[in-house]
Design a protein around this motif. Structure first.
Motif, PDB file in Angstrom:
ATOM      1  N   ILE A 836       0.966  -1.494   0.243  1.00  0.00           N
ATOM      2  CA  ILE A 836       0.013   0.094   0.436  1.00  0.00           C
ATOM      3  C   ILE A 836       1.239   1.183   0.017  1.00  0.00           C
ATOM      4  O   ILE A 836       2.439   1.016   0.368  1.00  0.00           O
ATOM      5  CB  ILE A 836      -0.900  -0.031   1.357  1.00  0.00           C
ATOM      6  N   GLY A 837       0.026   2.086  -0.261  1.00  0.00           N
ATOM      7  CA  GLY A 837       0.987   3.797  -0.597  1.00  0.00           C
ATOM      8  C   GLY A 837       0.641   4.672  -0.678  1.00  0.00           C
ATOM      9  O   GLY A 837      -0.786   4.741  -0.539  1.00  0.00           O
ATOM     10  N   ALA A 838       0.408   6.148  -0.351  1.00  0.00           N
ATOM     11  CA  ALA A 838      -0.379   7.400   0.011  1.00  0.00           C
ATOM     12  C   ALA A 838       0.832   8.405  -0.877  1.00  0.00           C
ATOM     13  O   ALA A 838       1.935   8.510  -0.540  1.00  0.00           O
ATOM     14  CB  ALA A 838      -0.674   7.102   0.824  1.00  0.00           C
ATOM     15  N   SER A 839       0.345   9.495  -1.181  1.00  0.00           N
ATOM     16  CA  SER A 839       0.902  11.004  -1.260  1.00  0.00           C
ATOM     17  C   SER A 839       0.151  11.964  -1.474  1.00  0.00           C
ATOM     18  O   SER A 839      -0.446  12.253  -1.836  1.00  0.00           O
ATOM     19  CB  SER A 839       1.835  10.532  -2.753  1.00  0.00           C
ATOM     20  N   SER A 840       1.066  12.994  -0.514  1.00  0.00           N
ATOM     21  CA  SER A 840       0.037  13.869  -0.028  1.00  0.00           C
ATOM     22  C   SER A 840       1.019  14.502  -0.296  1.00  0.00           C
ATOM     23  O   SER A 840       2.021  14.650  -0.007  1.00  0.00           O
ATOM     24  CB  SER A 840      -0.844  13.197   0.549  1.00  0.00           C
ATOM     25  N   GLY A 841       0.115  15.738   0.718  1.00  0.00           N
ATOM     26  CA  GLY A 841       0.520  16.978   1.788  1.00  0.00           C
ATOM     27  C   GLY A 841      -0.120  17.708   2.691  1.00  0.00           C
ATOM     28  O   GLY A 841      -1.701  17.699   2.422  1.00  0.00           O
ATOM     29  N   PHE A 842       0.135  18.614   3.399  1.00  0.00           N
ATOM     30  CA  PHE A 842      -0.760  19.585   3.531  1.00  0.00           C
ATOM     31  C   PHE A 842       0.173  20.978   3.927  1.00  0.00           C
ATOM     32  O   PHE A 842       0.598  21.441   4.324  1.00  0.00           O
ATOM     33  CB  PHE A 842      -0.250  18.935   5.539  1.00  0.00           C
ATOM     34  N   ASP A 843      -1.074  21.701   3.286  1.00  0.00           N
ATOM     35  CA  ASP A 843      -0.870  23.268   3.342  1.00  0.00           C
ATOM     36  C   ASP A 843      -0.760  23.903   4.938  1.00  0.00           C
ATOM     37  O   ASP A 843      -2.534  24.187   5.257  1.00  0.00           O
ATOM     38  CB  ASP A 843      -1.388  24.257   2.744  1.00  0.00           C
ATOM     39  N   ILE A 844      -0.213  24.087   5.145  1.00  0.00           N
ATOM     40  CA  ILE A 844      -0.389  24.758   6.870  1.00  0.00           C
ATOM     41  C   ILE A 844      -0.690  26.062   6.446  1.00  0.00           C
ATOM     42  O   ILE A 844      -1.784  26.183   7.492  1.00  0.00           O
ATOM     43  CB  ILE A 844       1.124  24.948   7.946  1.00  0.00           C
ATOM     44  N   LYS A 845      -0.133  26.868   5.572  1.00  0.00           N
ATOM     45  CA  LYS A 845      -0.489  28.250   5.937  1.00  0.00           C
ATOM     46  C   LYS A 845      -2.270  28.337   5.310  1.00  0.00           C
ATOM     47  O   LYS A 845      -3.306  29.122   5.737  1.00  0.00           O
ATOM     48  CB  LYS A 845       0.276  29.313   4.588  1.00  0.00           C
ATOM     49  N   GLU A 846      -3.004  27.595   4.002  1.00  0.00           N
ATOM     50  CA  GLU A 846      -4.351  28.178   3.964  1.00  0.00           C
ATOM     51  C   GLU A 846      -5.025  26.289   4.601  1.00  0.00           C
ATOM     52  O   GLU A 846      -6.164  25.906   4.798  1.00  0.00           O
ATOM     53  CB  GLU A 846      -4.522  26.928   2.172  1.00  0.00           C
ATOM     54  N   GLN A 847      -4.158  25.809   5.575  1.00  0.00           N
ATOM     55  CA  GLN A 847      -5.351  25.027   6.071  1.00  0.00           C
ATOM     56  C   GLN A 847      -5.688  23.547   5.307  1.00  0.00           C
ATOM     57  O   GLN A 847      -7.107  23.686   6.114  1.00  0.00           O
ATOM     58  CB  GLN A 847      -5.925  24.931   7.286  1.00  0.00           C
ATOM     59  N   GLY A 848      -4.932  23.405   4.908  1.00  0.00           N
ATOM     60  CA  GLY A 848      -5.592  21.938   3.696  1.00  0.00           C
ATOM     61  C   GLY A 848      -4.521  20.641   3.215  1.00  0.00           C
ATOM     62  O   GLY A 848      -3.502  21.128   3.258  1.00  0.00           O
ATOM     63  N   PHE A 849      -5.524  19.651   2.903  1.00  0.00           N
ATOM     64  CA  PHE A 849      -4.794  18.764   2.017  1.00  0.00           C
ATOM     65  C   PHE A 849      -4.321  19.468   0.760  1.00  0.00           C
ATOM     66  O   PHE A 849      -5.290  19.892  -0.091  1.00  0.00           O
ATOM     67  CB  PHE A 849      -4.888  17.525   2.736  1.00  0.00           C
ATOM     68  N   THR A 850      -2.948  18.953   0.212  1.00  0.00           N
ATOM     69  CA  THR A 850      -2.467  18.901  -1.035  1.00  0.00           C
ATOM     70  C   THR A 850      -3.503  17.842  -2.229  1.00  0.00           C
ATOM     71  O   THR A 850      -4.298  17.190  -0.933  1.00  0.00           O
ATOM     72  CB  THR A 850      -0.868  19.377  -1.266  1.00  0.00           C
ATOM     73  N   TYR A 851      -3.027  17.463  -3.321  1.00  0.00           N
ATOM     74  CA  TYR A 851      -2.775  16.666  -4.123  1.00  0.00           C
ATOM     75  C   TYR A 851      -2.771  15.478  -3.437  1.00  0.00           C
ATOM     76  O   TYR A 851      -1.777  14.922  -3.033  1.00  0.00           O
ATOM     77  CB  TYR A 851      -1.948  16.738  -5.585  1.00  0.00           C
ATOM     78  N   THR A 852      -3.648  14.597  -3.120  1.00  0.00           N
ATOM     79  CA  THR A 852      -3.747  12.746  -1.953  1.00  0.00           C
ATOM     80  C   THR A 852      -4.180  12.110  -3.359  1.00  0.00           C
ATOM     81  O   THR A 852      -4.257  12.257  -3.983  1.00  0.00           O
ATOM     82  CB  THR A 852      -4.560  12.952  -1.428  1.00  0.00           C
ATOM     83  N   GLN A 853      -2.389  11.030  -3.844  1.00  0.00           N
ATOM     84  CA  GLN A 853      -3.429   9.728  -4.447  1.00  0.00           C
ATOM     85  C   GLN A 853      -3.451   8.550  -3.278  1.00  0.00           C
ATOM     86  O   GLN A 853      -1.777   8.178  -2.156  1.00  0.00           O
ATOM     87  CB  GLN A 853      -2.291   9.687  -4.821  1.00  0.00           C
ATOM     88  N   LEU A 854      -3.770   7.386  -3.007  1.00  0.00           N
ATOM     89  CA  LEU A 854      -3.888   6.607  -1.922  1.00  0.00           C
ATOM     90  C   LEU A 854      -3.570   5.384  -3.189  1.00  0.00           C
ATOM     91  O   LEU A 854      -4.687   5.705  -4.562  1.00  0.00           O
ATOM     92  CB  LEU A 854      -5.067   6.647  -1.842  1.00  0.00           C
ATOM     93  N   ARG A 855      -2.610   4.348  -2.797  1.00  0.00           N
ATOM     94  CA  ARG A 855      -2.527   3.246  -3.712  1.00  0.00           C
ATOM     95  C   ARG A 855      -2.459   2.051  -3.544  1.00  0.00           C
ATOM     96  O   ARG A 855      -1.827   1.622  -1.986  1.00  0.00           O
ATOM     97  CB  ARG A 855      -1.575   3.491  -5.011  1.00  0.00           C
ATOM     98  N   PHE A 856      -2.846   0.643  -3.981  1.00  0.00           N
ATOM     99  CA  PHE A 856      -2.466  -0.962  -3.052  1.00  0.00           C
ATOM    100  C   PHE A 856      -2.079  -1.075  -4.145  1.00  0.00           C
ATOM    101  O   PHE A 856      -2.739  -1.819  -6.192  1.00  0.00           O
ATOM    102  CB  PHE A 856      -4.686  -0.783  -2.595  1.00  0.00           C
ATOM    103  N   ALA A 857      -1.211  -2.492  -3.914  1.00  0.00           N
ATOM    104  CA  ALA A 857      -1.060  -3.341  -5.267  1.00  0.00           C
ATOM    105  C   ALA A 857      -0.904  -4.935  -4.255  1.00  0.00           C
ATOM    106  O   ALA A 857      -1.134  -4.729  -3.459  1.00  0.00           O
ATOM    107  CB  ALA A 857      -0.163  -3.074  -5.863  1.00  0.00           C
ATOM    108  N   ARG A 858      -1.532  -5.765  -5.568  1.00  0.00           N
ATOM    109  CA  ARG A 858      -1.373  -7.439  -4.772  1.00  0.00           C
ATOM    110  C   ARG A 858      -0.859  -8.458  -6.064  1.00  0.00           C
ATOM    111  O   ARG A 858      -1.325  -8.283  -7.419  1.00  0.00           O
ATOM    112  CB  ARG A 858      -2.997  -7.552  -4.396  1.00  0.00           C
ATOM    113  N   ASP A 859       0.168  -8.891  -4.904  1.00  0.00           N
ATOM    114  CA  ASP A 859       0.863 -10.305  -5.953  1.00  0.00           C
ATOM    115  C   ASP A 859      -0.104 -11.279  -6.163  1.00  0.00           C
ATOM    116  O   ASP A 859      -0.105 -12.172  -4.997  1.00  0.00           O
ATOM    117  CB  ASP A 859       1.899  -9.860  -5.739  1.00  0.00           C
TER     118      ASP A 859
END
Length: 904
Positions: A836-859
């Motif tokens: 599993i993985g995630a890519s995101s961010g948080f804008d501390i000044k604007e108090q909001g999450f930036t572009y977010t991606q959640l991902r899952f992989a199964r072999d």
């Protein structure tokens, strides 16, 4: 005694040189005797034959005096054979027996089996296993020829008909593992198989899926043609089947159709995506032509080609065009647009030409391509607001002096404003440094011997336009071109042994082919500009000098201390620059004063304003620059008790202060003081970088700098104008494993298109939703981890990337943090099969999450599952993909996606 044993052995080995597969013909088993793999009843091997007789028979073969037949011989190489227990020739039965670990070798062909029987009476050859004391069937036949291997239960071959029957054969061809109940050899290139299972699963005995066919025709290294084919998953039949099947088995690339994926879109209806045709043009180049179609009329076309020539060059090129429609014609919200994208990457092998090189990296197209594309999932591309391209050729002419020539075309495009800047082309030439006074032998010393000069040429044709005018005649309007010649002269020497002094001068000559005359027009009450065609030039020069040294300071605390010593390294430097004023290139025109039209003002201008390199400086400047850099290091006791030397660590890395003082200025002579540096936190992993500006001058009521010290205006000694703090940190479980090297270098399509090397903006995916890094083996090394399940109980592979930045601004008393954000991306393997993985961010000044991606992989061994989800933002969407990992069956997949809702 004459025998046909060598002939029969050769034919037996020759007809077994196939990788066993599939059938489309009934097999006639009535014309011969089928050998039961477990209990063979053809003959009782070795019963009632004394050992001495066996030895005598073997010796008689070796001493046979009968001359072999003359004429055409089938054997072209030496035949050797052996067995662990015995080799016996029965004259009464006219058979030869090899028992227990029997082996026959002819050329590159080898047969291993528990028993091998050669029947000269029936002209048949048999190879099968033996039953051990526990009743287990062992030493089944194994045939090898080069890299190919066949593992049946038993083999039967008839020399007269040149046909063979192989029972329960197992083989591998291309990426397929095949098990056939009965295999019949028709001739050298055609085989028929009955009741066949074939799969790409590595576990042949218990595959997670396989295809079952009753009859298959198999042509080695070419194709498999089957009758009714049904797909089984976990030994359970599925409704997925075909009345017939064709599977190309060649190792070479072959042309063929690309099966599209299907789905539905909220805005454009049902669609077919990524369907088309692949052209295997030659061993050096291919072509992929695919397209998309939506039921509301939208469509897209995509052409991709890869080319390569060993030791010469390699590259790829792709072009995509999209015609997008929103809603339906006649509705008020109907809209349509077109966008395109062209990418080209070319690299030359270093061995191709040591003195010349050609390279290309092109990414251009519509400014809204990555934001509006219906089939573009690489997040790093659409979050980047610039497109850049470069095509260059360089040539080096050896000699004294050495001359380097470079010809390049560059492109820069802002996707927000649509502004496109081009240089078509840029020519640069440079000559290596020449030391006219250097000695013939020995090192150069002193101010005279170190005098050197060189020559540089730069010629450009610059075009500034908009993407809407790209490839149109209007794009060339307003192009500016010219050339610049420069000759720098410098020398360096030591002063008082410890001071390094360098001084020099530079001469520049600028050529232009258009200048601009300005005048005031009373009728329009505006300043007009006339373009003067023709050659013109201006010349400039300047002088510079610098002096610097390095100062070391050391403080020792004793070898018994944890901190044994601290070293401070300072590098102060002073430089002086003189830039003369070039008033001769300036003219004047008259213009009425805006406040009092009766008054006439003289306006200064240069005819070179707006040309390629701009106008020369009019103001004389004479400035002194001051800078000092500091490095603080410490020697500490190493935690490793076996270490004999202390460990050196950096406490402060290149902390520098710089400013300048304009001697020719009438006010605001001292420039703001710049501070820069880095604080290492984790060696080679984490360094906090910081920068700031300090100004000694005050601001007036309009927030403009005035020639008055800030401390005399009621403030502090320095006015803090701006600052920046940032760091990036990348670490993983590999960092804690001393035996594992960590390599974070990533090359993927997202990075080549202008995105980031890391996945802070999310992992890029190909057209079918597969993560780029997962294309070859998403769970590489799982086999080793599975052999020791206890390892996973305490050690789980993971990786994490962090990026932090904060910017403070106070240039005009705003006293605010203009940007403050934290971005992160990580992946965790919960088990050898789950990631599993995630890519995101948080804008501390604007108090909001930036572009977010959640991902899952199964072999799933032979299958893979990918799921990516963007939970919010304008690109809110998700994509689910499951398919067979093997490229030969990549069209067997299921994909479901929810495209983002957008308006043109």
């Amino acid at each position: 005694m004459q025998t046909n044993i060598p002939h029969i052995l050769f034919c037996c080995i020759f007809i077994l040189s196939f990788p066993s597969f599939l059938t489309a013909q009934e097999i006639d088993t009535l014309g011969g005797i089928r050998i039961d793999a477990a209990r063979d009843t053809i003959i009782s091997v070795g019963e009632g034959i004394p050992l001495a007789q066996t030895i005598r028979m073997q010796d008689s073969i070796l001493t046979d005096t009968v001359r072999p037949p003359q004429g055409n011989q089938l054997l072209t190489d030496k035949v050797t054979y052996k067995a662990k227990d015995y080799l016996r020739l029965s004259q009464r039965e006219n058979r030869m027996y090899l028992y227990n670990e029997a082996e026959v070798v002819y050329g590159d062909m080898t047969i291993n089996a528990g028993r091998i029987i050669i029947d000269n009476e029936k002209n048949e050859v048999y190879a099968f296993g033996i039953v051990d004391s526990t009743g287990t069937y062992t030493q089944a036949p194994v045939f090898k020829q080069g890299p190919k291997t066949v593992e049946p239960d038993s083999i039967r071959f008839n020399f007269d008909t040149e046909r063979a029957l192989i029972y329960n054969s197992r083989t591998q061809e291309a990426q397929f593992n095949v098990i056939g109940e009965v295999t019949k050899r028709e001739n050298d290139s055609v085989y028929f198989m009955q009741n066949v299972r074939f799969t790409t699963s590595e576990d042949v005995d218990n595959p997670d899926y396989y295809f079952y066919a009753r009859r298959i025709k198999f042509v080695p290294d070419k194709k498999i043609v089957s009758g009714l084919v049904n797909m089984y998953i976990a030994d359970v039949p599925t409704p997925l089947g075909l009345p017939f099947g064709y599977f190309p088995m060649t190792e070479e690339e072959t042309s063929g159709f690309i099966i599209p994926s299907f789905g539905d879109s909220n805005a454009r209806g049902y669609y077919l995506q990524n369907g088309g045709y692949y052209f295997a043009i030659s061993d050096y180049v291919d072509l992929l032509a695919i397209g998309d179609y939506y039921t509301n009329g939208s469509y897209a076309m995509n052409l991709e080609s890869n080319y390569a020539k060993r030791y010469r060059f390699r590259g790829n090129i792709s072009f995509r065009y999209e015609r997008l429609l929103e809603s339906e014609r006649g509705f008020p919200d109907f809209a349509q647009s077109s966008n395109y994208n062209l990418r080209w990457s070319h690299s030359q092998d270093s061995k191709a030409s040591p003195s010349s090189r050609f390279s290309a990296s092109v990414n251009l197209g519509s400014s809204d391509y990555y934001r509006e594309s219906v089939n573009q999932a690489n997040t790093g591309n659409f979050l980047n607001n610039t497109l850049n391209s470069s095509v260059s050729y360089s040539k080096t002419f050896e000699g004294t002096p050495q001359v380097t020539l470079n010809l390049a075309a560059r492109h820069s495009q802002n996707t927000n404003t649509g502004v496109v800047n081009l240089t078509l082309p840029t020519l640069t030439a440079s000559m290596s440094r020449i030391y006219p006074f250097e000695p013939r032998v020995g090192a150069k010393k002193g101010i005279i011997e170190n005098i050197n000069f060189q020559y540089n040429l730069r010629a450009e044709n610059r075009i500034s336009t908009y993407d809407s005018l790209f490839f149109k005649p209007e794009m060339f309007e307003g192009a500016v071109y010219g050339a610049q010649h420069s000759v720098p002269i410098s020398t360096n020497f030591k002063l008082f042994r410890y001071l390094s002094v360098s001084t020099g001068a530079s001469y520049e000559e600028n050529w232009v082919f258009e200048t601009y005359e300005r005048y005031y027009d009373e009728e329009t009450n505006s300043v007009l500009r006339d373009t003067i065609k023709g050659f013109d030039a201006f010349r400039t020069y300047n002088f510079n000098a610098s002096i610097g040294t390095t100062i070391y300071g050391m403080k020792s605390f004793g070898k018994d201390k944890k901190i044994q010593a601290i070293r401070h390294v300072m590098r102060p430097s002073i430089n002086y620059n003189v830039n003369p004023a070039f008033d001769q290139y300036y003219d004047q025109f008259e213009r009425p004063d805006a406040a009092d039209p009766s008054q006439i003002n003289l306006v200064d201008y240069s005819r070179f304003d707006g040309t390629l390199y701009g106008a020369p400086g009019r103001n004389f400047s004479s400035s002194i620059g001051l800078s000092i850099s500091n490095t603080l290091e410490a020697k500490v006791r190493d935690k490793d008790s076996t270490a004999t030397e202390p460990k050196k660590i950096t406490l402060l890395n290149n902390f520098s202060m710089s400013t300048s003082y304009n001697l020719a200025g009438d006010s605001l002579r001292l420039a703001p003081i710049s501070l820069r540096g880095g604080i290492p936190i984790v060696d080679n992993k984490l360094t906090i970088n910081f920068s700031s500006m300090l100004d000694i001058y005050a601001l007036d009521n309009n927030n403009r700098r005035i020639d008055r010290l800030n401390i005399n205006n009621g403030g502090s000694l320095f006015r803090f104008t701006n600052a920046n703090v940032s760091f990036g940190y990348s670490f993983s479980s590999k960092d804690f494993d001393k035996d594992t090297e960590n390599d974070d270098e990533v090359e993927n399509d997202t990075y080549r298109n202008g995105g980031r090397r890391d996945d802070l903006f999310g992992k890029g995916t190909d057209l079918d939703g597969t993560f780029y890094e997962d294309e070859e083996d998403p769970f590489e090394g799982n086999e080793e981890r599975e052999t020791n399940s206890e390892w996973y109980n305490y050690k789980i592979p993971w990786d994490l990337r962090l990026s932090y930045t904060m910017t403070y601004s106070n240039n005009a008393r705003q006293n605010e943090i203009t940007s403050h954000s934290l971005m992160f991306s990580g992946n965790v393997e919960l088990s050898p099969k789950w990631s599993i993985g995630a890519s995101s961010g948080f804008d501390i000044k604007e108090q909001g999450f930036t572009y977010t991606q959640l991902r899952f992989a199964r072999d799933l061994d032979s299958w893979r599952i990918n799921f990516s989800w963007i939970p919010f933002s304008q690109r809110k969407s998700w994509n689910f993909f499951i398919g067979i990992k093997s490229s030969i069956l990549s069209d067997i997949k299921y994909e479901k996606r929810r495209n983002r809702d957008r308006s043109l």
